[in-house]
Design an enzyme around this catalytic site. Structure first.
Site, PDB file in Angstrom:
ATOM      1  N   LYS A  73       1.171  -1.461   0.230  1.00 17.77           N
ATOM      2  CA  LYS A  73      -0.104  -0.185   0.192  1.00 17.77           C
ATOM      3  C   LYS A  73       1.047   0.978  -0.261  1.00 17.77           C
ATOM      4  CE  LYS A  73      -4.310  -2.084   2.108  1.00 17.77           C
ATOM      5  NZ  LYS A  73      -4.629  -1.868   3.388  1.00 17.77           N
ATOM      6  N   ASP A 109     -10.364   2.651   1.960  1.00 12.76           N
ATOM      7  CA  ASP A 109     -10.175   2.053   2.960  1.00 12.76           C
ATOM      8  C   ASP A 109     -10.889   3.274   4.167  1.00 12.76           C
ATOM      9  OD1 ASP A 109      -9.114   0.101   3.240  1.00 12.76           O
ATOM     10  OD2 ASP A 109      -7.151   0.545   3.195  1.00 12.76           O
TER      11      ASP A 109
HETATM   12  P1  NAD Z   1      -0.869  -3.637  11.542  1.00 18.55           P
HETATM   13  O1  NAD Z   1       0.471  -5.132  11.730  1.00 18.55           O
HETATM   14  O2  NAD Z   1      -0.154  -2.863  10.385  1.00 18.55           O
HETATM   15  O3  NAD Z   1      -1.353  -2.891  12.614  1.00 18.55           O
HETATM   16  C1  NAD Z   1      -1.862  -3.269  13.585  1.00 18.55           C
HETATM   17  C2  NAD Z   1      -1.219  -2.224  15.179  1.00 18.55           C
HETATM   18  O4  NAD Z   1      -1.732  -2.145  15.559  1.00 18.55           O
HETATM   19  C3  NAD Z   1       0.158  -2.380  14.781  1.00 18.55           C
HETATM   20  O5  NAD Z   1       0.567  -0.753  14.944  1.00 18.55           O
HETATM   21  C4  NAD Z   1       0.088  -3.212  16.332  1.00 18.55           C
HETATM   22  O6  NAD Z   1       1.840  -2.153  17.472  1.00 18.55           O
HETATM   23  C5  NAD Z   1      -0.560  -3.087  16.946  1.00 18.55           C
HETATM   24  N1  NAD Z   1      -1.566  -3.094  18.125  1.00 18.55           N
HETATM   25  C6  NAD Z   1      -0.829  -4.982  17.959  1.00 18.55           C
HETATM   26  N2  NAD Z   1      -1.432  -5.349  19.185  1.00 18.55           N
HETATM   27  C7  NAD Z   1      -2.030  -3.963  20.082  1.00 18.55           C
HETATM   28  C8  NAD Z   1      -2.254  -3.980  21.220  1.00 18.55           C
HETATM   29  N3  NAD Z   1      -3.258  -5.331  22.210  1.00 18.55           N
HETATM   30  N4  NAD Z   1      -2.937  -3.131  21.606  1.00 18.55           N
HETATM   31  C9  NAD Z   1      -2.881  -1.840  21.033  1.00 18.55           C
HETATM   32  N5  NAD Z   1      -1.633  -2.007  19.525  1.00 18.55           N
HETATM   33  C10 NAD Z   1      -1.812  -2.645  19.304  1.00 18.55           C
HETATM   34  O7  NAD Z   1      -2.438  -4.596  11.029  1.00 18.55           O
HETATM   35  P2  NAD Z   1      -3.290  -4.038  10.067  1.00 18.55           P
HETATM   36  O8  NAD Z   1      -3.776  -4.126   8.047  1.00 18.55           O
HETATM   37  O9  NAD Z   1      -3.332  -2.555  10.020  1.00 18.55           O
HETATM   38  O10 NAD Z   1      -4.453  -4.086  10.133  1.00 18.55           O
HETATM   39  C11 NAD Z   1      -5.342  -4.208  12.319  1.00 18.55           C
HETATM   40  C12 NAD Z   1      -6.780  -5.247  11.286  1.00 18.55           C
HETATM   41  O11 NAD Z   1      -7.389  -4.776  11.315  1.00 18.55           O
HETATM   42  C13 NAD Z   1      -5.988  -6.722  11.539  1.00 18.55           C
HETATM   43  O12 NAD Z   1      -7.061  -7.544  12.321  1.00 18.55           O
HETATM   44  C14 NAD Z   1      -6.821  -6.596   9.932  1.00 18.55           C
HETATM   45  O13 NAD Z   1      -7.715  -7.352   9.444  1.00 18.55           O
HETATM   46  C15 NAD Z   1      -7.977  -6.015  10.783  1.00 18.55           C
HETATM   47  N6  NAD Z   1      -8.417  -4.881   9.022  1.00 18.55           N
HETATM   48  C16 NAD Z   1      -9.587  -4.792   8.377  1.00 18.55           C
HETATM   49  C17 NAD Z   1      -9.892  -3.828   7.824  1.00 18.55           C
HETATM   50  C18 NAD Z   1     -11.497  -4.138   7.421  1.00 18.55           C
HETATM   51  O14 NAD Z   1     -12.298  -3.738   6.064  1.00 18.55           O
HETATM   52  N7  NAD Z   1     -12.433  -4.401   7.821  1.00 18.55           N
HETATM   53  C19 NAD Z   1      -8.909  -3.374   7.097  1.00 18.55           C
HETATM   54  C20 NAD Z   1      -7.860  -3.583   6.915  1.00 18.55           C
HETATM   55  C21 NAD Z   1      -7.627  -4.431   8.152  1.00 18.55           C
END
Ligand code: NAD
Length: 294
Positions: A73, A109
């Site tokens: 991305k 998004d």
């Molecule tokens: P990512 O790995 O880029 O980011 C996740 C972030 O969460 C990281 O910065 C990490 O440090 C933080 N994190 C992890 N555990 C934590 C906790 N216990 N407390 C606080 N912070 C914490 O992942 P992403 O691409 O941002 O995706 C995150 C989630 O969102 C995934 O489960 C993904 O499936 C979901 N998602 C959903 C959609 C949708 O359209 N509904 C779109 C994109 C991603």
């Protein structure tokens, strides 16, 4: 060459995308609108081609556009001619539209979360919101919240630097939203009682059970949104619902990012309820997917 809108030729570029729900949503919507629809997975793991080659190939083959997911991305930015306002704000692109030899980058998004919120939690108070997670999706959600009129955004991430950088980015984006990184979530909730909480961490996914927020901190007056969508009812949402909180599941963002992308690819309005029905069909027994990419 196709005449405008008669075909949908698109694809998803990423890694580990075999179980994505996006192709099915676009195919079903295209076919329902009488388009000749083809949506291809350009899985970088299998094609072993660099990202520029995948974009070149798709453009050369006459694709309307591409969806872009993990881990591309941000990598895709220098390969584009123009960025939408949302893509510039977020600094990431999940949809590329090819038009007249030019490549336009969008971030659906952001709009996807905002539209899901407007429809799923209309009239929800949003003076102060707590965002958990400042990763790839959290950045889009933070900007969406600012656009939805959130005046104060508190951001927590276990990676404090990420939370800080996102807070700075959002605050710099305009005067309307004051974003700050927080380290003491319990203290914040007790002292400031945010109107709502959004989980944008992966916590709560089927393969990562649990909650990023101690559910003992939930208050019935809060609304609670989760962007995790497998399962749709995460542990956080179940606890919030049981307490009487208004809740918003992750399906809205997932469906509306595709709704907007379909419109960018074809120039035609998509039917959100039809795309949602395709999305929901994956949750029928036997069809379940644990994929993290949409
Ligand atoms: P990512 O790995 O880029 O980011 C996740 C972030 O969460 C990281 O910065 C990490 O440090 C933080 N994190 C992890 N555990 C934590 C906790 N216990 N407390 C606080 N912070 C914490 O992942 P992403 O691409 O941002 O995706 C995150 C989630 O969102 C995934 O489960 C993904 O499936 C979901 N998602 C959903 C959609 C949708 O359209 N509904 C779109 C994109 C991603």
């Amino acid at each position: 060459m196709h005449k405008g809108g008669e075909i949908l030729l698109a694809g998803l570029v990423g890694r580990g995308i075999a179980l994505s729900r996006t192709p099915a949503m676009h195919m079903a919507e295209g076919e329902a609108q009488g388009l000749h629809a083809a949506y291809r997975l350009l899985d970088a793991d299998r094609l072993s081609q660099p990202l520029p080659a995948l974009l070149d190939a798709a453009e050369m083959m006459g694709f309307n556009g591409l969806n872009v997911t993990y881990p591309f991305k941000i990598d895709v930015l220098p390969l584009l001619d123009e960025l939408s306002v949302n893509a510039s704000a977020v600094g990431a692109v999940n949809t590329v539209a090819f038009r007249n030899g030019r490549r336009f980058g969008h971030n659906t998004d952001l709009w996807g979360f905002a539209e899901g919120f407007r429809r799923g939690l209309p009239d929800a108070a949003r003076d102060h919101v707590l965002l958990l997670g400042a990763g790839g999706a959290g950045v889009a959600v933070a900007h969406a919240l600012a656009g939805l009129g959130v005046a104060q955004l508190s951001i927590f991430d276990t990676d404090a630097q990420r939370a800080g950088a996102l807070a700075e980015q959002v605050s710099a984006g305009g005067p309307g939203c004051d974003a700050v990184a927080v380290s003491d979530v319990a203290g914040l909730i007790r002292a400031a009682r945010p109107d709502g909480v959004v989980n944008a961490t992966p916590m709560g996914m089927a393969k990562l059970p649990g909650t990023a927020l101690d559910i003992g901190l939930l208050q019935p007056s809060m609304w609670v949104a989760d962007i995790v969508y497998f399962p749709l009812e995460t542990e956080l949402l179940r606890a919030a619902r049981a307490l009487g909180c208004r809740v918003l599941p992750g399906s809205g963002m997932a469906v509306f990012q595709a709704v907007r992308a379909f419109e960018l690819f074809t120039g035609r309005a998509a039917d959100p309820s039809r795309m949602k029905a395709t999305f929901d069909a994956f949750d029928r027994p036997g069809d379940a997917t644990q994929d993290t990419k949409i």
